[in-house]
Design an enzyme around this catalytic site. Structure first.
Site, PDB file in Angstrom:
ATOM      1  N   ARG A   1       0.934  -1.087  -0.045  1.00 54.18           N
ATOM      2  CA  ARG A   1       0.174   0.069  -0.038  1.00 54.18           C
ATOM      3  C   ARG A   1       0.802   1.302  -0.087  1.00 54.18           C
ATOM      4  NH1 ARG A   1      -3.147  -3.186  -1.276  1.00 54.18           N
ATOM      5  NH2 ARG A   1      -5.098  -3.654  -0.510  1.00 54.18           N
TER       6      ARG A   1
ATOM      7  N   GLU B   1      -5.041   7.124  -5.458  1.00 49.19           N
ATOM      8  CA  GLU B   1      -5.242   6.106  -6.711  1.00 49.19           C
ATOM      9  C   GLU B   1      -6.580   6.609  -7.547  1.00 49.19           C
ATOM     10  OE1 GLU B   1      -4.608   2.150  -5.889  1.00 49.19           O
ATOM     11  OE2 GLU B   1      -2.699   2.310  -5.177  1.00 49.19           O
TER      12      GLU B   1
ATOM     13  N   HIS C   1      -1.205  -0.344  -9.852  1.00 46.96           N
ATOM     14  CA  HIS C   1      -1.888  -1.161  -9.008  1.00 46.96           C
ATOM     15  C   HIS C   1      -2.324  -2.577  -9.828  1.00 46.96           C
ATOM     16  CE1 HIS C   1      -3.999  -1.414  -4.891  1.00 46.96           C
ATOM     17  NE2 HIS C   1      -3.514  -2.439  -5.292  1.00 46.96           N
TER      18      HIS C   1
END
Length: 319
Positions: A238, A267, A286
């Site tokens: 993360r 994000e 991601h």
């Protein structure tokens, strides 16, 4: 029977309706897909205020107590995965909202981690881009990872999987996390290290701890300063686990050889973010969990969850 409204959130790839059999619930539910992230909590509340069912993808859209209070019709919230730190489960329970999750068929983040390590050390993507651009021949000299030391921060299920893959590549593996023990390291077949030793001796460092209040900012400027000037760091966990400003400053000053980052504090990563301008930083959007198999599993389990809830038999219930 009154038909309910179901919102599928943050389906950036427009896959949700294609990879799952929504016909199982289409007699009871009208489905709306939201592909883009909401610009603000106000926009989220405005868009979702008339929905009884919401299907959330990871932590992309937060559900704090204030959001539950602004969604009076919400009855069922299903999240991908069985843990979502952006959902206030106590608030959901107080509001009478059932929260359910989905199981991972497997975790594809470990192979991605090794891919990022290979990109950092062998420049595969960069050289491919140069070939496609018509460049003469190779520009970058690779670094062999066999015999190098990998420092794993977090030796849970995912960290242990990465350790196993790294050993298959011939790497030496050391590990540390706040709660890690030498016994756990022995069980996985790696060497225990202190935080200071890991950051000062590892050739490559990879992050595999869960984001929490305790792990936020776990890797700071002092840790990055201990790294070898030839070292690399990879984050597929993360974004906030590494102090992003400290990482930015470290890379801009070229105090380490480079980094690879798949996760970010915000994000999608803003298009004007300074990370995008660094040539010693590999960026991916991601990708850790984003595989066909993962989306098929999650969205089909969401359909199953909606059907079970209608029948009074919620599956994989979190509240």
């Amino acid at each position: 029977m009154t038909r309910l409204r179901c919102a599928i959130l943050d389906d950036y790839l427009n896959l949700s309706l294609a990879v799952a059999d929504w016909s199982r619930v289409e007699d009871r539910v009208d489905v709306t897909v939201f592909r883009e992230p909401f610009a603000s909590p106000d926009a989220t509340a405005s868009a979702l205020k008339d929905f009884e069912i919401i299907c959330a993808m990871r932590e992309r859209t937060p559900f704090p107590r204030t959001m539950f209070e602004r969604l009076p019709k919400l009855k069922l919230l299903i999240t991908s995965g069985m843990r979502n730190n952006s959902i206030d489960l106590a608030a959901a329970k107080d509001r009478g909202v059932t929260v359910c999750g989905t199981h991972w068929p497997r975790d594809p983040t470990a192979p991605l981690t090794m891919g990022l390590i290979l990109e950092l050390t062998r420049n595969i993507g960069r050289e491919s881009a140069r070939m496609h651009a018509g460049e003469f021949w190779q520009k970058h000299v690779g670094i062999e990872i066999e015999g190098k030391t990998l420092g794993v921060v977090g030796l849970g299920k995912l960290g242990a999987k990465v350790a196993g893959l790294a050993k298959a590549f011939g790497m030496n593996v050391i590990a540390w996390s706040p709660n890690l023990t030498a016994e756990r390291c022995k069980e996985v077949g790696v060497t225990y290290a202190t935080k200071e030793d890991l950051f000062s001796t590892a050739d490559i460092i990879t992050i595999h701890v869960v984001l929490s209040d305790r792990s936020r900012g776990l890797v700071g400027a002092a840790d990055l300063a201990r790294m070898k000037p030839t070292g690399f760091i990879v984050n597929t966990a993360r974004g906030p686990i590494i102090d992003e400003m400290a990482l930015l400053e470290t890379l801009m000053a070229r105090k380490i050889a480079g980094a690879a980052v798949d996760v970010f504090s915000v994000e999608p990563l803003p298009v004007d973010h300074p990370f995008r301008k660094l040539d010693n930083l590999v960026l991916t959007p991601h990708l850790g969990y984003a595989t066909q198999e993962t989306f098929v599993a999650h969205y089909n389990q969401m359909v199953e969850g909606i059907d079970g809830w209608f029948k009074g038999e919620p599956v994989r219930r979190l509240t």
